[in-house]
Design a protein around this motif. Structure first.
Motif, mmCIF file in Angstrom:
data_model
loop_
_atom_site.group_PDB
_atom_site.id
_atom_site.type_symbol
_atom_site.label_atom_id
_atom_site.label_comp_id
_atom_site.label_asym_id
_atom_site.label_seq_id
_atom_site.Cartn_x
_atom_site.Cartn_y
_atom_site.Cartn_z
ATOM 1 N N THR A 155 20.422 90.181 32.945
ATOM 2 C CA THR A 155 20.030 89.164 31.979
ATOM 3 C C THR A 155 18.800 88.434 32.496
ATOM 4 N N VAL A 156 17.812 88.242 31.613
ATOM 5 C CA VAL A 156 16.592 87.526 31.993
ATOM 6 C C VAL A 156 16.280 86.474 30.939
ATOM 7 N N SER A 157 15.590 85.422 31.378
ATOM 8 C CA SER A 157 15.153 84.364 30.472
ATOM 9 C C SER A 157 13.695 84.041 30.731
ATOM 10 N N LEU A 158 12.974 83.747 29.662
ATOM 11 C CA LEU A 158 11.581 83.335 29.731
ATOM 12 C C LEU A 158 11.377 82.116 28.837
ATOM 13 N N VAL A 159 10.474 81.256 29.262
ATOM 14 C CA VAL A 159 10.059 80.139 28.426
ATOM 15 C C VAL A 159 8.729 80.506 27.783
ATOM 16 N N PHE A 160 8.703 80.517 26.463
ATOM 17 C CA PHE A 160 7.482 80.786 25.716
ATOM 18 C C PHE A 160 6.923 79.470 25.192
ATOM 19 N N GLN A 161 5.633 79.273 25.399
ATOM 20 C CA GLN A 161 4.946 78.119 24.834
ATOM 21 C C GLN A 161 4.017 78.620 23.737
ATOM 22 N N PHE A 162 3.951 77.886 22.639
ATOM 23 C CA PHE A 162 3.251 78.352 21.455
ATOM 24 C C PHE A 162 2.012 77.515 21.168
ATOM 25 N N ASN A 163 0.979 78.193 20.659
ATOM 26 C CA ASN A 163 -0.238 77.516 20.221
ATOM 27 C C ASN A 163 0.009 76.747 18.925
ATOM 28 N N ALA A 164 -0.953 75.908 18.560
ATOM 29 C CA ALA A 164 -0.837 75.146 17.315
ATOM 30 C C ALA A 164 -0.765 76.053 16.098
ATOM 31 N N ASP A 165 -1.378 77.247 16.193
ATOM 32 C CA ASP A 165 -1.355 78.170 15.053
ATOM 33 C C ASP A 165 -0.073 79.000 14.995
ATOM 34 N N GLY A 166 0.833 78.793 15.957
ATOM 35 C CA GLY A 166 2.110 79.493 15.945
ATOM 36 C C GLY A 166 2.210 80.665 16.889
ATOM 37 N N PHE A 200 9.193 93.817 30.375
ATOM 38 C CA PHE A 200 9.373 94.271 28.995
ATOM 39 C C PHE A 200 9.451 93.090 28.047
ATOM 40 N N PHE A 201 10.222 92.082 28.431
ATOM 41 C CA PHE A 201 10.461 90.910 27.596
ATOM 42 C C PHE A 201 9.164 90.133 27.371
ATOM 43 N N ALA A 202 8.404 89.924 28.443
ATOM 44 C CA ALA A 202 7.153 89.170 28.346
ATOM 45 C C ALA A 202 6.153 89.888 27.449
ATOM 46 N N GLU A 203 6.098 91.209 27.562
ATOM 47 C CA GLU A 203 5.110 91.980 26.811
ATOM 48 C C GLU A 203 5.512 92.219 25.362
ATOM 49 N N ALA A 204 6.682 91.720 24.972
ATOM 50 C CA ALA A 204 7.097 91.861 23.575
ATOM 51 C C ALA A 204 6.169 91.121 22.626
ATOM 52 N N ALA A 205 5.282 90.290 23.146
ATOM 53 C CA ALA A 205 4.239 89.699 22.289
ATOM 54 C C ALA A 205 3.417 90.792 21.625
ATOM 55 N N TRP A 206 3.384 92.007 22.215
ATOM 56 C CA TRP A 206 2.651 93.133 21.636
ATOM 57 C C TRP A 206 3.488 93.881 20.599
ATOM 58 N N SER A 227 7.678 74.710 22.567
ATOM 59 C CA SER A 227 8.191 75.729 23.485
ATOM 60 C C SER A 227 9.671 75.979 23.268
ATOM 61 N N ALA A 228 10.111 77.175 23.689
ATOM 62 C CA ALA A 228 11.513 77.555 23.556
ATOM 63 C C ALA A 228 11.848 78.572 24.636
ATOM 64 N N ARG A 229 13.127 78.622 24.985
ATOM 65 C CA ARG A 229 13.601 79.577 25.988
ATOM 66 C C ARG A 229 14.251 80.766 25.282
ATOM 67 N N ALA A 230 13.868 81.968 25.704
ATOM 68 C CA ALA A 230 14.435 83.195 25.147
ATOM 69 C C ALA A 230 15.210 83.934 26.229
ATOM 70 N N THR A 231 16.362 84.476 25.860
ATOM 71 C CA THR A 231 17.220 85.193 26.806
ATOM 72 C C THR A 231 17.549 86.566 26.244
ATOM 73 N N LEU A 232 17.502 87.558 27.129
ATOM 74 C CA LEU A 232 17.770 88.945 26.754
ATOM 75 C C LEU A 232 18.671 89.584 27.792
ATOM 76 N N THR A 233 19.662 90.324 27.344
ATOM 77 C CA THR A 233 20.573 91.038 28.242
ATOM 78 C C THR A 233 20.491 92.533 27.966
ATOM 79 N N ASP A 234 20.379 93.313 29.041
ATOM 80 C CA ASP A 234 20.448 94.774 28.939
ATOM 81 C C ASP A 234 21.392 95.260 30.031
ATOM 82 N N GLY A 235 22.552 95.756 29.626
ATOM 83 C CA GLY A 235 23.535 96.185 30.609
ATOM 84 C C GLY A 235 23.983 95.030 31.488
ATOM 85 N N ALA A 236 23.810 95.195 32.799
ATOM 86 C CA ALA A 236 24.245 94.168 33.756
ATOM 87 C C ALA A 236 23.166 93.144 34.052
#
Length: 282
Positions: free
Chosen positions: A205-216, A168-174, A194-203
């Protein structure tokens, strides 16, 4: 005479197979409708209802660039997404054996959850039906041949919960408003791209590292470890491209995902969004 009987038997077999295919699809659709009705019934009121650029203050620079690139000021927060996909799925762990698929997906952003309902063609006339879902904090993977013979049924484990929340977290780009701090996401700076994003739902917690293009825009996402099963966790990631404006948001239409082995990444998913629709929190 025997040729006639062989022909009759052959026709009966084909009729039985056709009926089985129809019944399997019918039964699977009933289950899909029930699952999605349950998912939609768990929708919560979302606050705030509109994206305010002031909430970007203090975020890492590449994250601020991302939101300013893909969102417009006053953008309504996404509450629900429905989309259609086509692509290829590799079910073989040792070599590339790609099977075409079609899928629809329903996503709810609060309380967050989704259902991916796919048909993967195993052979002409033989489809694997797949539900990949996250509902009320529980991950669920159910695969069935023709919608009749279960070949995988995983649910209710911490590993499944983590894996599906991560999807779910990864596909939030949509549906990028789901990545805003106001929607529960915590961002940490890594470097200029790049930056690390963390999301918690109930019990969970997941983290992903997103890397960004030059255009953002988002170029890639990566998790240091996602569970493939109860015993095995591996680096997992994917990339996005072909960005296009949908509902005043800039989203990627093409994506691919795979597992990272020591010898390199082995992709298992290549997909393209063919249609996407949104409901806002307003």
């Amino acid at each position: 005479m025997w040729i006639k009987w062989i022909a009759i038997i052959g026709v009966l077999i084909l009729v039985c197979i056709g009926l089985a295919i129809l019944y399997g699809g019918y039964r699977w659709q009933i289950d899909t409708d029930k699952l999605r009705a349950k998912l939609a019934s768990r929708r919560r009121t979302i606050e705030p209802k509109i994206y305010d650029p002031e909430e970007l203050e203090g975020l890492p620079d590449p994250v601020q660039r991302y939101f300013r690139t893909v969102l417009t000021d006053g953008q309504p927060i996404v509450a629900e997404v429905s989309l259609s996909q086509t692509g290829q799925f590799n079910l073989n762990e040792m070599e590339d054996k790609w099977n075409p698929f079609t899928a629809t997906q329903l996503v709810i952003t609060q309380r967050l959850g989704f259902d991916w309902d796919a048909r993967i063609q195993m052979a002409p006339g033989l489809n694997a039906f797949v539900h990949d879902a996250y509902l009320l904090g529980e991950g669920n993977l159910h695969a069935s041949l023709l919608g009749l013979v279960t070949v995988a049924d995983v649910h209710g484990t911490p590993e499944a919960d983590q894996g599906e929340l991560m999807r779910f977290f990864a596909e939030a780009a949509w549906y990028p408003t789901a990545l805003l701090p106001s929607q529960g996401v915590y961002w940490e700076m890594i470097d200029d791209t790049s930056a690390r994003a963390t999301l918690t739902d109930g019990a969970t917690t997941v983290s992903l590292v997103f890397q960004f293009n030059a255009d953002g825009t988002i170029a890639t996402m990566r998790a240091e470890a996602r569970h493939r099963d109860k015993l095995t966790a591996m680096p997992w990631g994917g990339r996005f491209w072909e960005y296009s404006v949908r509902n005043e948001m800039l989203i990627p239409l093409e994506s691919e995902v795979g597992w990272e082995y020591p010898e390199g990444t082995r992709l298992y998913f290549k997909g393209r969004i063919t249609e996407i629709n949104y409901e806002s929190a307003l």
